[in-house]
Design an enzyme around this catalytic site. Structure first.
Site: not given
Ligand SMILES: [Zn+2]
Length: 276
Positions: A104-105, A122, A130, A133, A157, A195, A222
């Site tokens: 998950q890291n 993840h 971006c 674009c 852009c 986890s 835990e």
């Molecule tokens: Zn862009």
């Protein structure tokens, strides 16, 4: 507190496994100084509404809010180093005791410790895209520049660059998630490390593995909801426990083969399944 019998049992399961897989969460990176930002102790969520600071909708409206929120974590991500838990798991992969690591890291520390087959459900911080674009660029220099000047990194852009981490409201990377599910179908031993298995979809993965007959090892500070279904449960620090398990896996494999470590790793590499 000594976990000697549990460590021996975990090592025995891993070295006899046909296809062992690890599933890791924030607890594997806390010994590297990266806080579990979902933890109430850290409070990153408590002080901020995640839907405002870490959702794709708010990122599109005002990326600066996300960047200000992530700033302390980004700084830690740039300087963090793999800890003994990452190194132990990379060693287990190399000695053939683990086939893949699902995490998950987003910090990339498993790979930096030398692990080859890592599925990051993840996303990760190595690249940024971006949002206008969809141009993709390496992210670390962008983040480092942001930490210096405080300005949202932007594409030519004019669109904002978003690190390739999955924000709330975004789809998880389908290809990676499908590979993780495939690993759950194939594995006969699942090692859960660091986890609490509370965040979906990672929380659903052990159930898939169990349904396909896998045996479960849990190493977490835990208790987790899966403890009653696990064959081995160790409530200890992953940075202490995993190196001991890795050491026993390696020692027994070497003794069983009666060969020096070099020839064992060559043998493991040649028989490795190319498609994890
Ligand atoms: Zn862009």
């Amino acid at each position: 507190m000594s976990f000697e019998p549990e460590i021996e049992r975990a090592a025995a399961l891993l070295r006899n496994a046909r296809h062992a897989v690890a599933l890791t969460g924030a607890g594997v990176s806390t010994p590297s100084g990266i806080p579990d930002f979902r933890s109430p102790d850290y409070g990153l969520w408590e002080r901020n509404d995640p839907m405002i600071v870490a959702s794709i909708w708010s990122f599109r409206m005002n990326p600066q809010i996300f960047y200000s929120w992530i700033r302390p974590v980004a700084e830690l991500l740039l300087t963090a180093q793999p800890n003994p838990a990452h190194i132990a798991m990379a060693e287990m992969e190399q000695s053939g005791c683990l086939k893949s690591i699902i995490t998950q890291n987003v910090d990339g520390l498993h790979q930096r410790a030398g692990a080859q087959h890592v599925l990051e459900v993840h996303g990760h911080m190595r690249r940024a895209t971006c949002i206008r674009c969809y141009r993709e660029v390496p992210a670390m220099s962008l983040v480092a520049r942001y930490l210096l000047n405080g300005e949202t990194p932007r594409c030519e852009c004019g669109g904002a660059f978003k690190p390739n981490v999955i924000l709330m409201g975004e789809q998880l990377p389908v290809r990676v998630l499908n590979q993780a599910i495939d690993q759950m179908h194939r594995c006969d031993v699942l090692l859960v490390a660091g986890s609490s298995l509370e965040v979906v979809p990672v929380a659903d993965l052990p159930l898939l593995a169990i349904e396909h007959g896998a045996r479960l090892i849990i190493v977490n500070l835990e208790p987790t909801g899966f403890d009653p279904q696990a064959e081995v449960v160790i409530h200890g620090d992953v940075a202490d426990v995993l190196p001991l398990i890795a050491g026993q896996c390696r020692a027994t494999r070497e003794a069983a083969a009666g060969q020096p470590p070099e020839s064992i790793s060559l043998k493991a590499a040649s028989t490795e399944d190319p498609a994890i």
